[in-house]
Write a protein that holds these residues in place. Structure first.
Motif, short mmCIF file in Angstrom:
data_model
loop_
_atom_site.label_atom_id
_atom_site.label_comp_id
_atom_site.label_asym_id
_atom_site.label_seq_id
_atom_site.Cartn_x
_atom_site.Cartn_y
_atom_site.Cartn_z
N ILE A 155 20.92 -24.32 42.43
CA ILE A 155 19.54 -23.59 43.12
C ILE A 155 18.77 -25.22 43.39
O ILE A 155 18.59 -26.06 42.60
N LEU A 156 17.88 -25.15 44.60
CA LEU A 156 17.45 -26.42 45.00
C LEU A 156 15.99 -26.30 44.58
O LEU A 156 15.00 -26.47 45.06
N ALA A 157 15.91 -26.19 43.15
CA ALA A 157 14.54 -26.39 42.70
C ALA A 157 14.76 -26.79 41.24
O ALA A 157 15.80 -26.54 40.59
N VAL A 208 21.32 -31.41 41.27
CA VAL A 208 20.92 -32.71 41.23
C VAL A 208 20.20 -33.39 42.40
O VAL A 208 20.72 -33.27 43.43
N PRO A 209 19.22 -34.04 42.37
CA PRO A 209 18.64 -34.66 43.57
C PRO A 209 19.57 -35.47 44.04
O PRO A 209 20.26 -36.37 43.45
N TRP A 254 27.30 -26.85 47.60
CA TRP A 254 26.05 -26.28 48.30
C TRP A 254 25.08 -27.19 49.08
O TRP A 254 25.04 -28.40 48.50
N ARG A 255 24.96 -26.86 50.17
CA ARG A 255 24.02 -27.84 51.27
C ARG A 255 22.75 -28.25 50.66
O ARG A 255 22.06 -27.24 50.27
N ARG A 272 25.53 -33.35 44.48
CA ARG A 272 24.81 -34.07 45.41
C ARG A 272 24.54 -35.65 45.35
O ARG A 272 24.31 -36.56 46.19
N GLN A 273 25.05 -36.03 44.04
CA GLN A 273 24.90 -37.43 43.61
C GLN A 273 25.81 -37.94 42.63
O GLN A 273 25.93 -37.41 41.41
#
Length: 725
Positions: free
Chosen positions: A625-627, A637-638, A490-491, A379-380
């Protein structure tokens, strides 16, 4: 799962009594779990609560100057001349002209009692912000990348909307119900600043996936006896070497053929050998021999599990294919065009657009899937967490370059399309549309539209569908690696968003409050439907005016109107995203539900995606996992890390690593990984995997870059720990 259900319950309570329901499954994210010990940072003091700001009141008809859109003149708030022509009548019965606001934004004007002045230049988020950054007094809201909006927010150029959360009940409730989202958009861990409204193109769901001509796989692999053909070509001299084991057994969890549960099957290399090794030993062989070698391998390696429907190894609900098996299949495909499409040539793996770097990098992304490389679809940048909690960069990992070299070996065998390799004419070959391409890695809805009879692409019995992600060896901390299916696609919070110009709204509370109200409304139940579906006129309604709904991911979601469905195909060939952005003006930012898109997906598209969705639900496809997770390797990753201005100034000096540098994923950019797939280790000073990683880490500042990002992550983790004391 319990955490997710709790969040859904919270959101359901929040939305109760609102009448028109929104898809909370698509916007809810898992609650954060216990922070990993290895990634612990010093505890930070909980941020002090700010005084409640004033009500978001503003003068009726307040004008907002909007430099906002999505990447082109066609996808802004107003209708583009090319789209509108001399006037266009949409499914709401209204005729629109070039320069008119699109229906969604006309409706927002009515609901919020504001006026929009469209200042959008039609650029990508990065370039749009760059256009306005020296003239921010001329606009009130502006598109930008999350990183750039945060960077300039720290300089006071973009408003900190975190200061106004108490006056934004919908947005605040969304962040409270989804703490990892709050973490991903935090721009400063001292004051909890937020400098942009996040954009979600669906949340907590798979994004890209492999797609194959399933009918071609069936022609080659299914049936009793040996494969025969009147004519075939020879495979190229083998170059690609085995990735998977050549002896022993590995066990793989698959979904049962009926989709009811999970079962474990074995890849028995002692019984069958490695198919690539066996083909390589045989050398250049004719296509018929290649197919029969693969058939025999499947029968032996899986002990007859797939029976005469061997194609299910690749296209079934119980698929278990890996990189080596795919290479063997691609060899069979390109050597048997006469059987598959009646010509002398067919392309194996291709990209949607050969002349667009933004699409060419999909081949690079697929390499990450095939060979177990984290960070390729981060994601980054190319960041990921290792199992010890440390932050890593795929560009500084020798294994990444080895994976790209494996892809180059596939190029040398002619298994990747010729136009991807040599795009001398600067054009894109329509492989899929012309029945001359086998597979690519992309979005399911847009690419399976070709199955619709109205497109005139496929004959009866021909099918292009999503298939399972491959089995690979992922280094998640398991000794020797974990052979499993994992997707990094992953969204989550996307890398673009909209910010409020501090200079534009300075001294004008009407403008400031109207801009904040727009963001808050976009996260209300009604606002989320509007930003996904467009106005109510485009939604099917009952006699009492309520929405006609259907079950989507366990929630009641609106159905699109019949006229909308007809118009979607007439004006956008069934492409939901193009229709929504170019004609309705929805899905340009904020939270996009996938429920509208699902209704526009062909039956074939829903079939393949259904297999994948079921596999994810049953746990046979893993994902980030979004956590904050117990094993950090599985942590997403944020999208943005809270780097300071000084850190950003330093990061910007590492020009090879920036968004427009040597690893660009932009349309007109250059990507070294793509270059390596085409040319091998042709980049100067990159003679092998270790040398490539060392060049990035040393000469190009990768070590310093990673150290700065790590410092920012440690501060963010401390902020998270303080929030959750």
């Amino acid at each position: 799962m319990i955490s997710l259900l709790l969040i859904v319950a919270m959101m359901a309570t929040l939305l109760a009594g609102c009448g028109k329901k929104i898809d909370v499954d698509q916007i809810a994210q898992p609650a954060a779990t216990e922070a990993p010990a290895a990634a612990e940072a010093p505890a930070a003091e909980a941020p002090a609560e700010a005084a409640a700001p004033a009500e978001l009141s503003y003068a009726p008809g307040t004008t907002l100057r909007m430099a906002t859109g999505y990447n082109s003149t066609k996808t802004g708030l107003s209708l583009d001349a090319e789209v509108a022509g001399e006037g266009i009548t949409l499914a709401d019965g209204v005729t629109y002209h070039a320069g008119d606001l699109k229906p969604t934004w006309v409706e927002v004007e009515k609901r919020l009692n504001v006026k929009f002045e469209d200042k959008y230049q039609g650029n990508t988020a990065n370039n749009e912000f760059d256009y306005w950054k020296e003239r921010m007094g001329d606009v009130d809201m502006v598109s930008g990348t999350a990183a750039k909006l945060t960077e300039y927010g720290e300089q006071g150029v973009v408003v900190n909307i975190g200061d106004y959360l108490d006056s934004m009940p919908n947005f605040k409730a969304y962040l409270e119900a989804n703490p990892i989202v709050r973490l991903s958009i935090t721009g400063n861990t001292n004051n909890g600043a937020i400098y942009f409204s996040p954009y979600f193109d669906g949340v907590n769901d798979i994004e890209r996936m492999p797609l194959m001509r399933s009918d071609m796989v069936q022609k080659l692999l299914d049936g009793e006896g040996e494969f025969t053909a009147d004519k075939c070509n020879n495979t190229s001299a083998p170059v690609y070497e085995p990735y998977m084991p050549t002896s022993g057994k590995i066990e793989i969890d698959v979904v049962k053929p009926d989709g009811s549960a999970v079962e474990t099957i074995a890849k028995d290399y002692d019984a069958a050998g490695n198919i690539v090794a066996k083909m390589n030993e045989a050398g250049s062989i004719d296509g018929v021999t290649a197919v029969n070698m693969l058939r025999e391998y499947i029968d032996k390696a899986y002990n007859g599990y797939y029976g005469t429907e061997r194609s299910n190894l690749f296209i079934g609900q119980n698929a278990a294919w890996d990189a080596d098996e795919l290479v063997a299949l691609l060899r069979c495909v390109v050597a048997n065009p006469q059987t598959l499409n009646g010509t002398d040539s067919i392309q194996g793996l291709f990209s949607r657009e050969d002349n667009n770097n933004q699409r060419r990098v999909d081949v690079m992304r697929f390499a990450g899937n095939l060979f177990g490389i984290r960070g390729i679809e981060s994601r980054q940048d190319y960041l990921y967490f290792d199992y010890d909690g440390s932050l890593k960069d795929a560009r500084q990992n020798p294994e990444t370059y080895k994976a790209m070299e494996r892809m180059n070996n596939m190029v040398k065998e002619g298994l990747i399309s010729v136009n991807f390799v040599d795009n001398a004419d600067g054009k894109t070959k329509q492989y899929l549309e012309n029945d001359s391409g086998f597979m690519h890695y992309d979005y399911n809805q847009t690419q399976t539209l070709y199955n619709d009879p109205s497109q005139g692409v496929f004959d009866e019995g021909e099918k292009y569908m999503a298939v399972m992600v491959p089995v690979a060896c992922w280094m998640d901390g398991t000794e020797g690696g974990n052979y499993m299916r994992f997707t990094e696609s992953w969204r989550s919070v996307k890398t673009d968003g909209w910010g409020i110009s501090a200079a534009g709204v300075k001294g004008n509370d009407d403008k400031l409050h109207a801009a904040l109200k727009l963001i808050d409304y976009a996260y209300s139940p009604e606002g989320m439907i509007l930003m996904s579906y467009g106005p109510d006129a485009f939604i099917k309604t009952n006699d009492d005016g309520s929405f006609v709904t259907f079950q989507f991911n366990g929630q009641e979601m609106p159905q699109i109107a019949d006229a909308t469905r007809v118009e979607l195909w007439e004006k956008a060939s069934g492409n939901y995203t193009n229709y929504a952005r170019q004609f309705l003006g929805s899905t340009l930012s904020f939270a996009k539900s996938q429920a509208f898109e699902f209704q526009c997906t062909t039956e074939v598209g829903r079939e393949g995606a259904g297999y994948i969705s079921n596999a994810i639900a049953l746990g046979t496809i893993k994902h980030p996992i979004l956590a904050v997770t117990e094993n950090p390797w599985y942590m997403s990753v944020p999208t943005v890390l809270p780097t300071t201005k000084a850190e950003n100034d330093m990061l910007n000096t590492y020009t090879q690593l920036t968004a427009n540098g040597r690893f660009s994923q932009n349309k007109d950019g250059e990507n070294i990984f793509v270059n390596q797939i085409v040319n091998g280790y042709a980049e100067e000073g990159m003679g092998n995997a270790d040398a490539s990683a060392e060049k990035v880490a040393g000469e190009w500042g990768g070590k310093q870059y990673l150290a700065l990002k790590t410092d920012a992550w440690n501060r963010l983790l401390a902020y998270y720990n303080a929030m959750n004391k």
